[in-house]
Design a protein around this motif. Structure first.
Motif, PDB file in Angstrom:
ATOM      1  N   ILE A  27      10.185  49.133  52.192  1.00 26.52           N
ATOM      2  CA  ILE A  27      10.713  47.762  52.118  1.00 26.52           C
ATOM      3  C   ILE A  27      11.036  47.321  53.544  1.00 26.52           C
ATOM      4  N   ASP A  28      10.290  46.329  54.018  1.00 29.50           N
ATOM      5  CA  ASP A  28      10.405  45.976  55.434  1.00 29.50           C
ATOM      6  C   ASP A  28      11.421  44.861  55.689  1.00 29.50           C
ATOM      7  N   THR A  29      11.660  44.624  56.977  1.00 28.81           N
ATOM      8  CA  THR A  29      12.683  43.655  57.359  1.00 28.81           C
ATOM      9  C   THR A  29      12.306  42.231  56.989  1.00 28.81           C
ATOM     10  N   ASP A  30      11.007  41.934  56.899  1.00 21.72           N
ATOM     11  CA  ASP A  30      10.595  40.589  56.510  1.00 21.72           C
ATOM     12  C   ASP A  30      10.932  40.320  55.052  1.00 21.72           C
ATOM     13  N   VAL A  88      19.173  36.823  51.575  1.00 25.71           N
ATOM     14  CA  VAL A  88      18.747  38.224  51.471  1.00 25.71           C
ATOM     15  C   VAL A  88      17.700  38.355  50.356  1.00 25.71           C
ATOM     16  N   PHE A  89      16.562  38.941  50.684  1.00 27.59           N
ATOM     17  CA  PHE A  89      15.471  39.164  49.730  1.00 27.59           C
ATOM     18  C   PHE A  89      15.054  37.867  49.017  1.00 27.59           C
ATOM     19  N   GLU A  90      15.168  36.752  49.709  1.00 25.78           N
ATOM     20  CA  GLU A  90      14.914  35.471  49.057  1.00 25.78           C
ATOM     21  C   GLU A  90      13.518  35.388  48.436  1.00 25.78           C
ATOM     22  N   ASP A  91      12.492  35.784  49.174  1.00 26.77           N
ATOM     23  CA  ASP A  91      11.136  35.668  48.641  1.00 26.77           C
ATOM     24  C   ASP A  91      10.898  36.631  47.481  1.00 26.77           C
ATOM     25  N   ASP A  92      11.384  37.852  47.605  1.00 28.04           N
ATOM     26  CA  ASP A  92      11.245  38.825  46.516  1.00 28.04           C
ATOM     27  C   ASP A  92      11.961  38.331  45.265  1.00 28.04           C
ATOM     28  N   ARG A  93      13.134  37.767  45.453  1.00 29.70           N
ATOM     29  CA  ARG A  93      13.912  37.279  44.312  1.00 29.70           C
ATOM     30  C   ARG A  93      13.190  36.129  43.611  1.00 29.70           C
ATOM     31  N   GLN A  97       9.905  35.484  43.696  1.00 33.83           N
ATOM     32  CA  GLN A  97       8.686  35.962  43.047  1.00 33.83           C
ATOM     33  C   GLN A  97       8.977  36.641  41.712  1.00 33.83           C
ATOM     34  N   LEU A  98      10.024  37.444  41.679  1.00 33.59           N
ATOM     35  CA  LEU A  98      10.389  38.101  40.426  1.00 33.59           C
ATOM     36  C   LEU A  98      10.863  37.085  39.391  1.00 33.59           C
ATOM     37  N   ALA A  99      11.628  36.102  39.827  1.00 31.75           N
ATOM     38  CA  ALA A  99      12.123  35.073  38.907  1.00 31.75           C
ATOM     39  C   ALA A  99      10.967  34.308  38.273  1.00 31.75           C
ATOM     40  N   GLU A 100       9.918  34.054  39.049  1.00 31.96           N
ATOM     41  CA  GLU A 100       8.746  33.345  38.522  1.00 31.96           C
ATOM     42  C   GLU A 100       8.031  34.157  37.450  1.00 31.96           C
ATOM     43  N   ARG A 101       8.225  35.490  37.497  1.00 31.86           N
ATOM     44  CA  ARG A 101       7.619  36.365  36.478  1.00 31.86           C
ATOM     45  C   ARG A 101       8.598  36.688  35.356  1.00 31.86           C
ATOM     46  N   GLY A 102       9.737  36.019  35.376  1.00 29.55           N
ATOM     47  CA  GLY A 102      10.734  36.251  34.346  1.00 29.55           C
ATOM     48  C   GLY A 102      11.526  37.532  34.535  1.00 29.55           C
ATOM     49  N   GLN A 103      11.528  38.064  35.779  1.00 28.07           N
ATOM     50  CA  GLN A 103      12.267  39.282  36.079  1.00 28.07           C
ATOM     51  C   GLN A 103      13.402  38.969  37.055  1.00 28.07           C
ATOM     52  N   MET A 104      14.304  39.914  37.199  1.00 31.06           N
ATOM     53  CA  MET A 104      15.464  39.684  38.053  1.00 31.06           C
ATOM     54  C   MET A 104      15.577  40.758  39.132  1.00 31.06           C
ATOM     55  N   HIS A 105      15.687  40.302  40.353  1.00 34.66           N
ATOM     56  CA  HIS A 105      15.897  41.203  41.486  1.00 34.66           C
ATOM     57  C   HIS A 105      17.342  41.708  41.440  1.00 34.66           C
ATOM     58  N   PRO A 106      17.581  42.955  41.857  1.00 34.43           N
ATOM     59  CA  PRO A 106      18.963  43.470  41.856  1.00 34.43           C
ATOM     60  C   PRO A 106      19.952  42.580  42.600  1.00 34.43           C
ATOM     61  N   PHE A 107      19.507  41.924  43.683  1.00 34.15           N
ATOM     62  CA  PHE A 107      20.426  41.078  44.439  1.00 34.15           C
ATOM     63  C   PHE A 107      20.648  39.718  43.774  1.00 34.15           C
ATOM     64  N   SER A 108      19.950  39.468  42.678  1.00 41.54           N
ATOM     65  CA  SER A 108      20.195  38.269  41.876  1.00 41.54           C
ATOM     66  C   SER A 108      20.944  38.599  40.592  1.00 41.54           C
ATOM     67  N   ASP A 109      21.027  39.884  40.292  1.00 43.79           N
ATOM     68  CA  ASP A 109      21.625  40.343  39.039  1.00 43.79           C
ATOM     69  C   ASP A 109      23.147  40.308  39.145  1.00 43.79           C
ATOM     70  N   PRO A 110      23.817  39.501  38.313  1.00 42.17           N
ATOM     71  CA  PRO A 110      25.280  39.393  38.401  1.00 42.17           C
ATOM     72  C   PRO A 110      26.005  40.712  38.152  1.00 42.17           C
ATOM     73  N   ARG A 111      25.338  41.666  37.507  1.00 40.88           N
ATOM     74  CA  ARG A 111      25.973  42.966  37.263  1.00 40.88           C
ATOM     75  C   ARG A 111      26.245  43.710  38.563  1.00 40.88           C
ATOM     76  N   ILE A 129      15.021  39.871  55.063  1.00 40.07           N
ATOM     77  CA  ILE A 129      15.365  38.514  55.479  1.00 40.07           C
ATOM     78  C   ILE A 129      14.111  37.860  56.052  1.00 40.07           C
ATOM     79  N   PRO A 130      13.467  36.956  55.310  1.00 41.53           N
ATOM     80  CA  PRO A 130      12.218  36.339  55.752  1.00 41.53           C
ATOM     81  C   PRO A 130      12.325  35.700  57.142  1.00 41.53           C
ATOM     82  N   ALA A 131      11.202  35.722  57.862  1.00 44.84           N
ATOM     83  CA  ALA A 131      11.176  35.304  59.274  1.00 44.84           C
ATOM     84  C   ALA A 131      11.677  33.888  59.492  1.00 44.84           C
ATOM     85  N   ARG A 132      11.514  32.993  58.521  1.00 43.56           N
ATOM     86  CA  ARG A 132      11.910  31.601  58.738  1.00 43.56           C
ATOM     87  C   ARG A 132      13.421  31.436  58.889  1.00 43.56           C
ATOM     88  N   PHE A 133      14.189  32.469  58.556  1.00 45.90           N
ATOM     89  CA  PHE A 133      15.642  32.389  58.682  1.00 45.90           C
ATOM     90  C   PHE A 133      16.146  33.017  59.984  1.00 45.90           C
TER      91      PHE A 133
END
Length: 204
Positions: free
Chosen positions: A21-24, A44-49, A51-65, A27-31
């Motif tokens: 899991i790389d630095t891009d 943090v992990f904005e693009d990954d979050r 992309q997962l949301a578009e597939r109906g999945q949740m990234h750990p950093f978006s998960d309220p738990r 935190i994506p380069a545009r920030f």
């Protein structure tokens, strides 16, 4: 003497599976335009979050738990890719106070130590056990000790290594160069007063 010693961190964990899991991705380069690093935690992990949301999945950093978690648990070669201090800055500002994983990019590791954010290395099997424990119960608390080089969870203690130099810097507080200067600023003034080029600048 600085008092910014880093040793024992206790808190809930956030599990992040995946190799390289790389630095891009962290935190994506545009920030990277941020000079003060303020607000990075919101990306943090904005693009990954996304992309997962578009597939109906949740990234750990978006998960309220996992909201409010203090220990990030990862797999191998975490923080690889571009050298950017924004990556550990963003994680720390999000609330991460320690990272535990199989291995870390050397540059990411160094940038993290410079912020007082310890990165501890565990075996592949132990990383999987820690990830599973958090996934099974997000309320699980971990206790990370830099000095003892251990991670404790659910009554079990895992060996977790930190290179000697980084371990000393964290546990003595010498990682905090700014804190060290401010702790004895009178000495800084005395040294500055003896520097001829500063005297010339003041008298100009």
């Amino acid at each position: 003497m600085t008092t910014s010693r880093v040793d024992t961190i206790t808190g809930r964990g956030v599990p992040l599976r995946g190799q390289d899991i790389d630095t891009d991705r962290i935190i994506p380069a545009r920030f990277l335009k941020s000079v003060s690093f303020e607000g990075l935690e919101g990306h943090v992990f904005e693009d990954d979050r996304k992309q997962l949301a578009e597939r109906g999945q949740m990234h750990p950093f978006s998960d309220p738990r996992y909201s409010g978690a203090a220990v990030l648990v990862v797999n191998g070669n975490f923080g690889c890719g571009s050298s950017r201090e924004h990556a550990p800055q963003a994680l720390q500002r999000w609330g991460i106070r320690a990272v535990v994983g199989e291995s870390f990019s050397e540059i990411f590791f160094g940038n993290s130590v410079a912020l007082g954010l310890p990165c501890l290395t565990v075996s592949s099997g132990d990383a999987d056990a820690l990830l599973s424990a958090i996934e099974n119960d997000p309320r699980t608390e971990l206790t990370v000790s830099v000095a003892r080089q251990t991670v404790e969870v659910e009554g079990r203690r895992y060996s977790a290594t930190v290179p000697a130099g980084a371990r000393e810097a964290l546990t003595t507080g010498s990682w905090d160069a700014t804190g060290a200067l401010l702790a004895d600023f009178d000495q800084v003034r005395r040294v500055a007063a003896k520097l001829p080029y500063l005297s010339e600048f003041r008298n100009a």
